[in-house]
Every structure is written in C-alpha cells, then in structure tokens.
Motif scaffolding. Sequence first.
Motif, PDB file in Angstrom:
ATOM      1  N   GLN A   7       0.867  -1.175   0.000  1.00  0.00           N
ATOM      2  CA  GLN A   7       0.000   0.000   0.000  1.00  0.00           C
ATOM      3  C   GLN A   7       0.903   1.223   0.000  1.00  0.00           C
ATOM      4  N   ILE A   8       0.389   2.309  -0.528  1.00  0.00           N
ATOM      5  CA  ILE A   8       1.135   3.561  -0.563  1.00  0.00           C
ATOM      6  C   ILE A   8       0.365   4.578   0.265  1.00  0.00           C
ATOM      7  N   LEU A   9       1.025   5.101   1.285  1.00  0.00           N
ATOM      8  CA  LEU A   9       0.448   6.128   2.136  1.00  0.00           C
ATOM      9  C   LEU A   9       1.146   7.448   1.816  1.00  0.00           C
ATOM     10  N   VAL A  10       0.363   8.528   1.731  1.00  0.00           N
ATOM     11  CA  VAL A  10       0.906   9.835   1.363  1.00  0.00           C
ATOM     12  C   VAL A  10       0.506  10.845   2.435  1.00  0.00           C
ATOM     13  N   PHE A  11       1.491  11.622   2.870  1.00  0.00           N
ATOM     14  CA  PHE A  11       1.299  12.572   3.965  1.00  0.00           C
ATOM     15  C   PHE A  11       1.851  13.944   3.584  1.00  0.00           C
ATOM     16  N   ARG A  12       1.267  14.999   4.141  1.00  0.00           N
ATOM     17  CA  ARG A  12       1.926  16.308   4.132  1.00  0.00           C
ATOM     18  C   ARG A  12       2.785  16.330   5.391  1.00  0.00           C
ATOM     19  N   SER A  13       3.874  17.076   5.367  1.00  0.00           N
ATOM     20  CA  SER A  13       4.761  17.058   6.537  1.00  0.00           C
ATOM     21  C   SER A  13       5.473  18.397   6.709  1.00  0.00           C
ATOM     22  N   ASN A  14       6.226  18.483   7.791  1.00  0.00           N
ATOM     23  CA  ASN A  14       7.107  19.642   7.998  1.00  0.00           C
ATOM     24  C   ASN A  14       8.575  19.214   7.927  1.00  0.00           C
ATOM     25  N   ILE A  15       8.833  18.120   7.245  1.00  0.00           N
ATOM     26  CA  ILE A  15      10.203  17.618   7.050  1.00  0.00           C
ATOM     27  C   ILE A  15      10.819  18.480   5.955  1.00  0.00           C
ATOM     28  N   ASN A  16      11.706  19.396   6.326  1.00  0.00           N
ATOM     29  CA  ASN A  16      12.105  20.432   5.378  1.00  0.00           C
ATOM     30  C   ASN A  16      13.599  20.534   5.070  1.00  0.00           C
ATOM     31  N   ASP A  17      14.387  19.553   5.488  1.00  0.00           N
ATOM     32  CA  ASP A  17      15.800  19.555   5.093  1.00  0.00           C
ATOM     33  C   ASP A  17      16.331  18.123   5.027  1.00  0.00           C
ATOM     34  N   ARG A  18      17.498  17.989   4.420  1.00  0.00           N
ATOM     35  CA  ARG A  18      18.063  16.652   4.173  1.00  0.00           C
ATOM     36  C   ARG A  18      18.397  15.882   5.453  1.00  0.00           C
ATOM     37  N   ILE A  19      18.770  16.581   6.490  1.00  0.00           N
ATOM     38  CA  ILE A  19      19.081  15.909   7.757  1.00  0.00           C
ATOM     39  C   ILE A  19      17.816  15.268   8.315  1.00  0.00           C
ATOM     40  N   LYS A  20      16.715  16.010   8.327  1.00  0.00           N
ATOM     41  CA  LYS A  20      15.445  15.462   8.805  1.00  0.00           C
ATOM     42  C   LYS A  20      14.985  14.307   7.922  1.00  0.00           C
ATOM     43  N   VAL A  21      15.209  14.421   6.611  1.00  0.00           N
ATOM     44  CA  VAL A  21      14.855  13.334   5.688  1.00  0.00           C
ATOM     45  C   VAL A  21      15.595  12.065   6.091  1.00  0.00           C
ATOM     46  N   ARG A  22      16.889  12.167   6.332  1.00  0.00           N
ATOM     47  CA  ARG A  22      17.689  10.984   6.709  1.00  0.00           C
ATOM     48  C   ARG A  22      17.194  10.373   8.015  1.00  0.00           C
ATOM     49  N   VAL A  23      16.891  11.218   8.995  1.00  0.00           N
ATOM     50  CA  VAL A  23      16.427  10.733  10.295  1.00  0.00           C
ATOM     51  C   VAL A  23      15.088  10.004  10.148  1.00  0.00           C
ATOM     52  N   VAL A  24      14.157  10.602   9.417  1.00  0.00           N
ATOM     53  CA  VAL A  24      12.840   9.995   9.231  1.00  0.00           C
ATOM     54  C   VAL A  24      12.965   8.689   8.454  1.00  0.00           C
ATOM     55  N   LYS A  25      13.743   8.687   7.382  1.00  0.00           N
ATOM     56  CA  LYS A  25      13.925   7.453   6.604  1.00  0.00           C
ATOM     57  C   LYS A  25      14.510   6.344   7.461  1.00  0.00           C
ATOM     58  N   ARG A  26      15.537   6.658   8.221  1.00  0.00           N
ATOM     59  CA  ARG A  26      16.174   5.652   9.070  1.00  0.00           C
ATOM     60  C   ARG A  26      15.161   5.071  10.064  1.00  0.00           C
ATOM     61  N   GLY A  69       9.851  14.570  16.776  1.00  0.00           N
ATOM     62  CA  GLY A  69       9.637  16.009  16.905  1.00  0.00           C
ATOM     63  C   GLY A  69       9.174  16.656  15.622  1.00  0.00           C
ATOM     64  N   LEU A  70       8.664  15.856  14.694  1.00  0.00           N
ATOM     65  CA  LEU A  70       8.199  16.359  13.402  1.00  0.00           C
ATOM     66  C   LEU A  70       6.717  16.064  13.238  1.00  0.00           C
ATOM     67  N   TYR A  71       6.146  16.538  12.135  1.00  0.00           N
ATOM     68  CA  TYR A  71       4.717  16.421  11.912  1.00  0.00           C
ATOM     69  C   TYR A  71       4.439  15.819  10.546  1.00  0.00           C
ATOM     70  N   CYS A  72       3.430  14.976  10.451  1.00  0.00           N
ATOM     71  CA  CYS A  72       2.885  14.563   9.162  1.00  0.00           C
ATOM     72  C   CYS A  72       1.417  14.226   9.351  1.00  0.00           C
ATOM     73  N   ALA A  73       0.637  14.443   8.306  1.00  0.00           N
ATOM     74  CA  ALA A  73      -0.795  14.139   8.305  1.00  0.00           C
ATOM     75  C   ALA A  73      -1.146  13.540   6.960  1.00  0.00           C
ATOM     76  N   GLU A  74      -1.891  12.458   6.993  1.00  0.00           N
ATOM     77  CA  GLU A  74      -2.217  11.750   5.754  1.00  0.00           C
ATOM     78  C   GLU A  74      -3.036  12.639   4.816  1.00  0.00           C
ATOM     79  N   LEU A  75      -2.674  12.589   3.542  1.00  0.00           N
ATOM     80  CA  LEU A  75      -3.431  13.261   2.490  1.00  0.00           C
ATOM     81  C   LEU A  75      -4.437  12.264   1.951  1.00  0.00           C
ATOM     82  N   THR A  76      -5.677  12.657   1.884  1.00  0.00           N
ATOM     83  CA  THR A  76      -6.714  11.773   1.365  1.00  0.00           C
ATOM     84  C   THR A  76      -7.298  12.382   0.098  1.00  0.00           C
ATOM     85  N   SER A  77      -7.773  11.503  -0.773  1.00  0.00           N
ATOM     86  CA  SER A  77      -8.313  12.015  -2.046  1.00  0.00           C
ATOM     87  C   SER A  77      -9.808  12.200  -1.995  1.00  0.00           C
TER      88      SER A  77
END
Length: 77
Positions: A7-26, A69-77
């Motif tokens: 399944q593919i889940l899609v969210f809006r977030s406040n992940i706004n730089d590469r360091i945060k991207v790495r932390v969230v992915k990990r 310490g970050l935010y995301c909320a699912e985007l629904t169609s």
Amino acid sequence: MITDQLQILVFRSNINDRIKVRVVKRELLSRKDIYSVNIDLKDWEKVLRVECHPEVQSRLIEEQVAKLGLYCAELTS
C-alpha cells in the motif's frame, strides 16, 4: 516484494531539510513492514510517501514521525 502486499500512504509534513529526511527514513525503514520512504522537499506540502504492508495504519507513521519532533498528516483524495 509482491505488489498485492503493498500500500502507498501519502502525507503532508514539515520535514524540510536533508538531515530530517535521513532521520525519518532511518526511523521508518527500521520496520520490516515499511519498504520505501520518500520525501519531496520541493513540494510545498513536503510530501512524505511510504510504501508498506497493507496492514500498516497511517496513524502509526504519524506517531513515529511525531516521536522525532516532526509532523505529518495523511493526504486523502
């Protein structure tokens, strides 16, 4: 990976730089039921896209991101 177990889940977030991207992915990829994580830093909603097992609930992703310490909320169609 079998596509009927995806399944593919899609969210809006406040992940706004590469360091945060790495932390969230990990964090998210440490789970065996999450297969892929992508974050579009160019999109104004900083879209987080998660490919995972069909039983993974969006709430789980939102909670894991919140623990960082970050935010995301699912985007629904």
